[in-house]
Design a protein around this motif. Structure first.
Motif, PDB file in Angstrom:
ATOM      1  N   ILE B  53     -42.024   5.882  40.188  1.00 56.44           N
ATOM      2  CA  ILE B  53     -40.744   5.464  39.628  1.00 56.44           C
ATOM      3  C   ILE B  53     -40.883   5.225  38.126  1.00 56.44           C
ATOM      4  CG2 ILE B  53     -39.013   3.615  39.579  1.00 56.44           C
ATOM      5  CD1 ILE B  53     -39.711   3.121  42.539  1.00 56.44           C
ATOM      6  N   PHE B  85     -43.337   3.829  33.510  1.00 51.54           N
ATOM      7  CA  PHE B  85     -43.730   3.649  34.907  1.00 51.54           C
ATOM      8  C   PHE B  85     -43.634   2.196  35.353  1.00 51.54           C
ATOM      9  CE2 PHE B  85     -46.268   7.706  35.364  1.00 51.54           C
ATOM     10  CZ  PHE B  85     -45.372   8.220  36.284  1.00 51.54           C
ATOM     11  N   MET B  86     -43.054   2.016  36.499  1.00 49.59           N
ATOM     12  CA  MET B  86     -42.966   0.713  37.144  1.00 49.59           C
ATOM     13  C   MET B  86     -44.364   0.268  37.597  1.00 49.59           C
ATOM     14  SD  MET B  86     -40.509  -0.012  40.397  1.00 49.59           S
ATOM     15  CE  MET B  86     -40.464  -1.624  41.186  1.00 49.59           C
ATOM     16  N   GLU B  87     -44.650  -1.015  37.425  1.00 49.82           N
ATOM     17  CA  GLU B  87     -45.943  -1.573  37.843  1.00 49.82           C
ATOM     18  C   GLU B  87     -45.827  -2.244  39.213  1.00 49.82           C
ATOM     19  OE1 GLU B  87     -48.712  -1.176  36.279  1.00 49.82           O
ATOM     20  OE2 GLU B  87     -48.178  -0.733  34.213  1.00 49.82           O
ATOM     21  N   LEU B  88     -46.970  -2.435  39.859  1.00 48.09           N
ATOM     22  CA  LEU B  88     -47.006  -3.187  41.116  1.00 48.09           C
ATOM     23  C   LEU B  88     -46.438  -4.595  40.898  1.00 48.09           C
ATOM     24  CD1 LEU B  88     -50.595  -2.348  42.485  1.00 48.09           C
ATOM     25  CD2 LEU B  88     -48.437  -1.132  42.900  1.00 48.09           C
ATOM     26  N   GLU B  90     -43.423  -5.805  40.509  1.00 47.03           N
ATOM     27  CA  GLU B  90     -42.197  -6.083  39.754  1.00 47.03           C
ATOM     28  C   GLU B  90     -41.028  -5.333  40.391  1.00 47.03           C
ATOM     29  OE1 GLU B  90     -42.843  -4.880  35.666  1.00 47.03           O
ATOM     30  OE2 GLU B  90     -43.067  -2.778  36.175  1.00 47.03           O
ATOM     31  N   THR B  92     -37.417  -3.008  39.821  1.00 47.19           N
ATOM     32  CA  THR B  92     -37.045  -1.945  38.880  1.00 47.19           C
ATOM     33  C   THR B  92     -36.348  -2.526  37.646  1.00 47.19           C
ATOM     34  OG1 THR B  92     -35.058  -1.572  40.223  1.00 47.19           O
ATOM     35  CG2 THR B  92     -36.898  -0.054  40.556  1.00 47.19           C
TER      36      THR B  92
END
Lengths: 216, 216
Positions: B53, B85-88, B90, B92
């Motif tokens: 994502i 890029f989305m991090e673990l 969190e 969106t």
């Protein structure tokens, strides 16, 4: 397919070895970044871990919706709408339709976005569509015990598989009977309070109302 | 942070070794699945690869929007809205706000969902919000050469970084001046035709119109 993986509620496993060259990785903050990553000291590869997308849909037929009773752990025997992990090379709509075919042997036409829900505690993001069931040919796939077309009134609230399923269907039932567009977004947590907003009229330019409610 | 990774357009790297135990993996179809996966013959771990994502937002201030000119490859020197890029761990929305802080040193309030766009050719899904810029304090972060508040009329169409940025802003400009809610979803391809729908009035129950147009 891939449904255990999708719904196991697992955190990401730690990375011990480089998937490219097999060397033992180090935990370090790469140049220009701020977070610890698994970095290979041999081939320099940085191994990023990112949240996963669960794509699903609410299949509709003349005021009823199609739900599946899970044949697999976790939450074996509980109800869900068709949903599962998105695969490489497909769109979220394709993933939602594929999962529906796999879990319910049902063919759907995805026609609108219903909501996007983050589950930070398991690093998953649910992308949920509304879909039209194409005909009444459906039945349990390998991962379902039972597939049933249900009226809104007969949704088994006490037997839904996951908080995000309950949250999505709760909003869906609220929306039925209203006449304005709603696309929902927000965070669903397992045991505390969830916060979900709606992008009903984004041109209003103001913040959407936050709706807090207890989640299981 | 993590922006090269987000926008490099890379396919997923192949998996050669097990990240858990370091053994060489085998490509096989696990029991109950239909796709080839990298499976460890020693510890039995199945190594799934899934789309990533990219979360971003269009920061707004009195009819203008905030864009960033990229300081990094690919597409160095070209313009984008803040995204990465989305991090673990969190949501969106948090990811979109974080990227805006990192790339533009700007603080935003995410107030509505704008669209969700699949890029199957690179296995990415863009989740884009509209956001209110909280004040006029902004400036280039490490990954930006320049950050500028622009009117709709001065969007540099010939100098946008990626097709999905162009597609999103093109729709955004179309939507400005209309009075009904629109949340977009669809597929953006790099060189052929993109198909994007809108969930403007999902209660209409019919399929949304598909809009085809050439993308670069």
């Amino acid at each position: 397919m891939d449904d255990v993986h999708a719904n196991s509620g697992c955190r990401m496993p730690s990375i011990n070895f480089c998937s490219q060259c097999g060397s033992e990785v180090e935990q370090k903050i790469p140049l220009g970044e701020t977070l610890l990553r698994a970095v290979c000291p041999a081939c320099q590869m940085i191994h990023y871990q990112n949240p996963k997308i669960v794509a699903g849909c609410i299949p509709e037929w003349e005021g009823q919706i199609l739900l599946c009773r899970r044949a697999i752990e976790p939450r074996l025997g509980l109800w869900t709408f068709p949903a599962g992990f998105m695969e490489l090379g497909e769109s979220t709509e394709e993933a939602a339709a594929r999962e529906t075919l796999e879990e319910a042997n049902a063919t759907v036409t995805i026609h609108s976005l219903y909501g996007i829900f983050s589950l930070p505690h398991v690093s998953q993001v649910y992308v949920v569509y509304r879909a039209a069931l194409q005909d009444l040919e459906f039945g349990p796939g390998e991962e379902s015990l039972e597939v049933r077309l249900m009226s809104i009134e007969s949704i088994p609230w006490e037997h839904l598989a996951f908080p995000v399923i309950r949250e999505t269907l709760r909003r869906y039932v609220e929306d039925v009977g209203t006449t304005h567009a709603q696309v929902h977004f927000g965070t669903v947590s397992p045991s505390r309070r969830s916060v979900v907003n709606s992008s009903a009229s984004w041109l209003s330019n103001g913040p959407s109302p936050s709706i807090n409610h207890p989640a299981e």
